[in-house]
Design an enzyme around this catalytic site. Structure first.
Site, PDB file in Angstrom:
ATOM      1  N   ASP A 241     -24.375  -2.539   5.868  1.00  0.00           N
ATOM      2  CA  ASP A 241     -24.040  -2.530   7.293  1.00  0.00           C
ATOM      3  C   ASP A 241     -24.976  -3.423   8.107  1.00  0.00           C
ATOM      4  O   ASP A 241     -24.757  -3.659   9.284  1.00  0.00           O
ATOM      5  CB  ASP A 241     -24.109  -1.079   7.819  1.00  0.00           C
ATOM      6  CG  ASP A 241     -23.534  -0.936   9.228  1.00  0.00           C
ATOM      7  OD1 ASP A 241     -22.629  -1.720   9.573  1.00  0.00           O
ATOM      8  OD2 ASP A 241     -23.996  -0.058   9.978  1.00  0.00           O
ATOM      9  N   SER A 262     -20.501  -0.897  15.053  1.00  0.00           N
ATOM     10  CA  SER A 262     -19.484  -0.744  14.009  1.00  0.00           C
ATOM     11  C   SER A 262     -18.616   0.472  14.325  1.00  0.00           C
ATOM     12  O   SER A 262     -19.114   1.520  14.726  1.00  0.00           O
ATOM     13  CB  SER A 262     -20.121  -0.612  12.629  1.00  0.00           C
ATOM     14  OG  SER A 262     -21.501  -0.378  12.705  1.00  0.00           O
ATOM     15  N   GLN A 312     -15.241  -3.821   7.420  1.00  0.00           N
ATOM     16  CA  GLN A 312     -15.667  -3.131   8.628  1.00  0.00           C
ATOM     17  C   GLN A 312     -14.999  -3.731   9.856  1.00  0.00           C
ATOM     18  O   GLN A 312     -14.801  -4.944   9.935  1.00  0.00           O
ATOM     19  CB  GLN A 312     -17.184  -3.279   8.789  1.00  0.00           C
ATOM     20  CG  GLN A 312     -17.736  -2.651  10.044  1.00  0.00           C
ATOM     21  CD  GLN A 312     -19.258  -2.686  10.119  1.00  0.00           C
ATOM     22  OE1 GLN A 312     -19.812  -3.489  10.853  1.00  0.00           O
ATOM     23  NE2 GLN A 312     -19.927  -1.841   9.348  1.00  0.00           N
TER      24      GLN A 312
END
Ligand SMILES: CCCCCC/C=C\CCCCCCCC(=O)SCCNC(=O)CCNC(=O)[C@H](O)C(C)(C)COP(=O)(O)OP(=O)(O)OC[C@H]1O[C@@H](n2cnc3c(N)ncnc32)[C@H](O)[C@@H]1OP(=O)(O)O
Length: 327
Positions: A241, A262, A312
């Site tokens: 991430d 996100s 994502q």
């Protein structure tokens, strides 16, 4: 777990390397990765109930999404057998995480089959979910059906500079704007437990338009070892991430994002790997629009084996800045 990952040229002298500007990490001289000793070392409160604390918090002052996913995966993995590995996870970040309080992880055992087990994890703060995550686990099963893309050909990590070394280089430029200097100095002081070596370092002074694609070598700081191979997936969830959604912004050097978060994160694990050894993270953004951006990523073992795939979507709100700016 008997399968071993091929050993890279082990430069665990790097474990001793003092990450520039990172106080606590530098002082501890700890050979073990802080990700496994602290961040992913959850406190078990009851059956299927865990508590996690924080290490590095991004400047946004909301909890790092990768930390929440990694911890959720640790909690879920504790409820399945030893030789049962996560093969995929799908998460939504529904509220910002509060760095002032710990996070509770509540695991629900959805189903246990002969080959697959499914878990649902809720990360909770102030009595409300901040993340909902579904994880599916699979008992290893051999198959003659196999294929994968080829790993991009890039210079080895030994030939590239770390983010910290690159920043030191930028900071030594006499014509660097004061604001840029301040931003880079703060970035250098961050105690991110990940080492990164970009393949194509950003040209921060002239901010050229780039394709929304990125390549960098990445690994957890410190040693994790092969004692618990499940843990490497949790570390990869953390790592995946970081610097992922930013890929969307590479084509827009004139835009400064004032809100980036996100919204969701998905991962598929394909092969065994060690997250404390260099892996190539190949990221690309196939689309951006409507204040959102979509990114896809592939984590490659350095021997060319595809370890994991990620996807994502994030919210990205920007304000236009001049393109000739020096940050
Ligand atoms: C190559 C190597 C280079 C290395 C260098 C890298 C350097 C740095 C890397 C840093 C990496 C950081 C990684 C960051 C990724 C993350 O971890 S993000 C964290 C995880 N995700 C989240 O926390 C998201 C959690 N979810 C939410 O917060 C919410 O779901 C949501 C905000 C997304 C939902 O929004 P919404 O439904 O709009 O909620 P509201 O409560 O109504 O609004 C929230 C705020 O947004 C403002 N807002 C809403 N709509 C708009 C709009 N249309 N326009 C402008 N603003 C809007 C709203 O006013 C609220 O603002 P305030 O909070 O009141 O200020």
């Amino acid at each position: 777990m008997s399968e071993k990952v091929s050993n890279e040229t082990s430069d665990h002298s790097m474990d001793f390397a003092v990450p520039a500007g990172s106080g606590a990490l530098a002082e501890s001289h700890d050979l073990r990765s802080i990700l496994v000793t602290s961040v992913l070392n959850l406190e078990k409160l009851d059956i299927d109930l865990y508590r996690g604390t924080h290490h590095w918090v991004p400047r946004s002052r909301r909890l790092f999404g990768g930390q929440i996913i990694g911890q959720a995966l640790v909690a879920a993995a504790d409820s399945v057998g030893e030789n049962v590995f996560a093969h995929s996870l799908h998460c939504y970040f529904v509220r910002a995480g509060d760095p002032k309080v710990p996070v509770l992880y509540q695991v629900e055992r959805i189903r246990d089959g002969r080959s697959f087990s499914v878990r649902s994890v809720k990360a909770i703060q102030h009595g409300q979910p901040i993340l909902i995550c579904q994880v599916s686990f699979h008992r290893d099963q051999p198959s003659p059906l196999q294929h994968q893309f080829s790993m991009p050909s890039v210079p080895p990590p030994e030939d590239l500079l770390t983010v910290e070394e690159l920043i030191q280089g930028y900071l030594s430029k006499p014509d660097l704007a004061e604001k840029a200097k301040q931003g880079l100095t703060k970035l250098l002081a961050d105690e991110v437990p990940i080492e990164i070596k970009p393949v194509n370092p950003p040209d921060i002074q002239y901010r050229r338009v780039r394709e929304p694609k990125n390549l960098f070598w990445v690994r957890a700081r410190g040693h994790i070892g092969e004692g618990d191979m499940k843990l490497h997936r949790c570390v990869a969830a953390y790592v995946s991430d970081y610097s992922f959604l930013g890929t969307t912004l590479l084509s827009f050097p004139g835009q400064r994002a004032n809100f980036v978060a996100s919204l969701d994160h998905a991962m598929w694990f394909h092969n065994i790997f060690r997250a404390d050894q260099w892996m190539l993270y190949e990221t690309e953004s196939s689309w951006a629009g409507g204040s959102r951006g979509l990114v896809q990523g592939r984590l490659w073992r350095r021997d060319g084996v595809l370890a994991a795939s990620c996807a994502q979507e994030g919210v990205i709100r920007v304000s236009t800045v001049k393109t000739d700016s020096k940050l």
